[in-house]
Write a protein that holds these residues in place. Sequence first.
Motif, PDB file in Angstrom:
ATOM      1  N   PHE A  57       0.823  -1.224   0.000  1.00  0.00           N
ATOM      2  CA  PHE A  57       0.000   0.000   0.000  1.00  0.00           C
ATOM      3  C   PHE A  57       0.853   1.268   0.000  1.00  0.00           C
ATOM      4  O   PHE A  57       0.410   2.312  -0.472  1.00  0.00           O
ATOM      5  CB  PHE A  57      -0.963   0.007   1.206  1.00  0.00           C
ATOM      6  CG  PHE A  57      -0.297   0.265   2.524  1.00  0.00           C
ATOM      7  CD1 PHE A  57      -0.202   1.568   3.005  1.00  0.00           C
ATOM      8  CD2 PHE A  57       0.265  -0.765   3.258  1.00  0.00           C
ATOM      9  CE1 PHE A  57       0.435   1.826   4.213  1.00  0.00           C
ATOM     10  CE2 PHE A  57       0.905  -0.521   4.457  1.00  0.00           C
ATOM     11  CZ  PHE A  57       0.993   0.781   4.933  1.00  0.00           C
ATOM     12  N   LEU A  62       5.927   5.954  -1.670  1.00  0.00           N
ATOM     13  CA  LEU A  62       7.364   5.820  -1.397  1.00  0.00           C
ATOM     14  C   LEU A  62       8.175   6.240  -2.626  1.00  0.00           C
ATOM     15  O   LEU A  62       9.150   6.997  -2.510  1.00  0.00           O
ATOM     16  CB  LEU A  62       7.687   4.362  -1.010  1.00  0.00           C
ATOM     17  CG  LEU A  62       9.167   4.014  -0.852  1.00  0.00           C
ATOM     18  CD1 LEU A  62       9.823   4.830   0.252  1.00  0.00           C
ATOM     19  CD2 LEU A  62       9.338   2.508  -0.577  1.00  0.00           C
ATOM     20  N   THR A  92      11.364   1.484  11.558  1.00  0.00           N
ATOM     21  CA  THR A  92      10.855   2.175  10.355  1.00  0.00           C
ATOM     22  C   THR A  92      10.029   3.410  10.736  1.00  0.00           C
ATOM     23  O   THR A  92      10.105   4.450  10.082  1.00  0.00           O
ATOM     24  CB  THR A  92       9.974   1.199   9.530  1.00  0.00           C
ATOM     25  OG1 THR A  92      10.725   0.017   9.262  1.00  0.00           O
ATOM     26  CG2 THR A  92       9.523   1.835   8.226  1.00  0.00           C
ATOM     27  N   ARG A 103      16.535   7.721  13.074  1.00  0.00           N
ATOM     28  CA  ARG A 103      15.153   7.945  12.634  1.00  0.00           C
ATOM     29  C   ARG A 103      14.341   8.697  13.693  1.00  0.00           C
ATOM     30  O   ARG A 103      13.488   9.516  13.340  1.00  0.00           O
ATOM     31  CB  ARG A 103      14.495   6.615  12.255  1.00  0.00           C
ATOM     32  CG  ARG A 103      14.951   6.138  10.884  1.00  0.00           C
ATOM     33  CD  ARG A 103      14.458   4.764  10.550  1.00  0.00           C
ATOM     34  NE  ARG A 103      14.579   4.468   9.126  1.00  0.00           N
ATOM     35  CZ  ARG A 103      14.379   3.273   8.605  1.00  0.00           C
ATOM     36  NH1 ARG A 103      14.057   2.239   9.380  1.00  0.00           N
ATOM     37  NH2 ARG A 103      14.494   3.089   7.305  1.00  0.00           N
ATOM     38  N   ASN A 110       6.371   7.573   9.015  1.00  0.00           N
ATOM     39  CA  ASN A 110       6.682   6.222   8.546  1.00  0.00           C
ATOM     40  C   ASN A 110       7.406   6.220   7.217  1.00  0.00           C
ATOM     41  O   ASN A 110       8.264   5.377   6.970  1.00  0.00           O
ATOM     42  CB  ASN A 110       5.346   5.494   8.307  1.00  0.00           C
ATOM     43  CG  ASN A 110       5.119   4.412   9.319  1.00  0.00           C
ATOM     44  OD1 ASN A 110       6.055   3.982   9.972  1.00  0.00           O
ATOM     45  ND2 ASN A 110       3.889   3.987   9.443  1.00  0.00           N
ATOM     46  N   ARG A 111       6.985   7.134   6.344  1.00  0.00           N
ATOM     47  CA  ARG A 111       7.607   7.210   5.009  1.00  0.00           C
ATOM     48  C   ARG A 111       8.851   8.098   5.042  1.00  0.00           C
ATOM     49  O   ARG A 111       9.912   7.709   4.567  1.00  0.00           O
ATOM     50  CB  ARG A 111       6.602   7.746   3.987  1.00  0.00           C
ATOM     51  CG  ARG A 111       7.211   7.957   2.623  1.00  0.00           C
ATOM     52  CD  ARG A 111       6.156   8.206   1.554  1.00  0.00           C
ATOM     53  NE  ARG A 111       5.326   9.353   1.847  1.00  0.00           N
ATOM     54  CZ  ARG A 111       4.024   9.309   2.142  1.00  0.00           C
ATOM     55  NH1 ARG A 111       3.403   8.144   2.196  1.00  0.00           N
ATOM     56  NH2 ARG A 111       3.354  10.392   2.406  1.00  0.00           N
ATOM     57  N   ASN A 113      11.374   8.837   6.843  1.00  0.00           N
ATOM     58  CA  ASN A 113      12.084   8.374   8.040  1.00  0.00           C
ATOM     59  C   ASN A 113      13.604   8.572   7.946  1.00  0.00           C
ATOM     60  O   ASN A 113      14.376   7.829   8.547  1.00  0.00           O
ATOM     61  CB  ASN A 113      11.695   6.925   8.351  1.00  0.00           C
ATOM     62  CG  ASN A 113      11.968   5.995   7.193  1.00  0.00           C
ATOM     63  OD1 ASN A 113      12.545   6.412   6.181  1.00  0.00           O
ATOM     64  ND2 ASN A 113      11.582   4.747   7.325  1.00  0.00           N
TER      65      ASN A 113
HETATM   66  P1  ADP Z   1      12.837  -0.226   6.413  1.00  0.00           P
HETATM   67  O1  ADP Z   1      13.287   1.003   5.622  1.00  0.00           O
HETATM   68  O2  ADP Z   1      12.810   0.023   7.886  1.00  0.00           O
HETATM   69  O3  ADP Z   1      13.601  -1.465   6.030  1.00  0.00           O
HETATM   70  P2  ADP Z   1      10.683  -1.261   4.773  1.00  0.00           P
HETATM   71  O4  ADP Z   1      11.745  -1.951   3.975  1.00  0.00           O
HETATM   72  O5  ADP Z   1       9.540  -2.087   5.293  1.00  0.00           O
HETATM   73  O6  ADP Z   1      11.307  -0.472   6.017  1.00  0.00           O
HETATM   74  O7  ADP Z   1      10.041  -0.091   3.903  1.00  0.00           O
HETATM   75  C1  ADP Z   1      10.812   0.658   2.990  1.00  0.00           C
HETATM   76  C2  ADP Z   1      10.448   2.121   3.137  1.00  0.00           C
HETATM   77  O8  ADP Z   1       9.075   2.296   2.771  1.00  0.00           O
HETATM   78  C3  ADP Z   1      10.507   2.673   4.571  1.00  0.00           C
HETATM   79  O9  ADP Z   1      11.810   3.048   4.977  1.00  0.00           O
HETATM   80  C4  ADP Z   1       9.559   3.860   4.475  1.00  0.00           C
HETATM   81  O10 ADP Z   1      10.172   4.972   3.821  1.00  0.00           O
HETATM   82  C5  ADP Z   1       8.458   3.291   3.590  1.00  0.00           C
HETATM   83  N1  ADP Z   1       7.413   2.660   4.417  1.00  0.00           N
HETATM   84  C6  ADP Z   1       7.464   1.477   5.081  1.00  0.00           C
HETATM   85  N2  ADP Z   1       6.333   1.225   5.772  1.00  0.00           N
HETATM   86  C7  ADP Z   1       5.517   2.284   5.541  1.00  0.00           C
HETATM   87  C8  ADP Z   1       4.213   2.643   5.977  1.00  0.00           C
HETATM   88  N3  ADP Z   1       3.520   1.854   6.815  1.00  0.00           N
HETATM   89  N4  ADP Z   1       3.690   3.808   5.546  1.00  0.00           N
HETATM   90  C9  ADP Z   1       4.388   4.632   4.722  1.00  0.00           C
HETATM   91  N5  ADP Z   1       5.625   4.347   4.262  1.00  0.00           N
HETATM   92  C10 ADP Z   1       6.211   3.199   4.667  1.00  0.00           C
END
Ligand code: ADP
Length: 140
Positions: A57, A62, A92, A103, A110-111, A113
Amino acid sequence: MQERTLAIIKPHAVSEGFTGKIIDEIIQNNFDILAIKKIQFKKEEAEKFYQIHKGKFFYDNLIKFMISGPCVVLVLSKENAVKNFRDLIGNTDPEKAKNKSIRHKFGLTNRENAVHGSDSLKNSKKEIAFFFSNADIINI
Ligand code: ADP
Ligand code: MG
């Protein structure tokens, strides 16, 4: 074991002027910077880099976010660099990330970060090769 990992300082952190502060955190935590460059993701490149998240989603937003401005990409070296850097950046979700984590300090949502860190040694190798040739990386 001495490892390499890939870090990305994400667009909002670069545009807000946090690049230096984040690099300082990286250095103070004893990572060696083996390569560094500023990049502007093209849409197709960001889609390729984040292809494992295609269909989730958050994927479309992203990609929009990651192409919204320049990023700073770094190859880091340290003992257990992959896990140590994931620990340094934190959860995250910046609200869930520990107080001293990058972070928590520099992330907004969340996005947005602040930073990316490779999640495994296998992926770190792929991600480093995505941005850098061996000749671009200092061999220490
Ligand atoms: P991480 O970067 O901690 O490894 P993920 O690989 O799951 O996390 O996700 C990649 C990137 O997508 C995250 O760093 C973040 O920028 C975005 N993202 C992840 N989960 C969410 C979410 N629930 N809502 C919005 N953006 C997200
Ligand atoms: Mg991830």
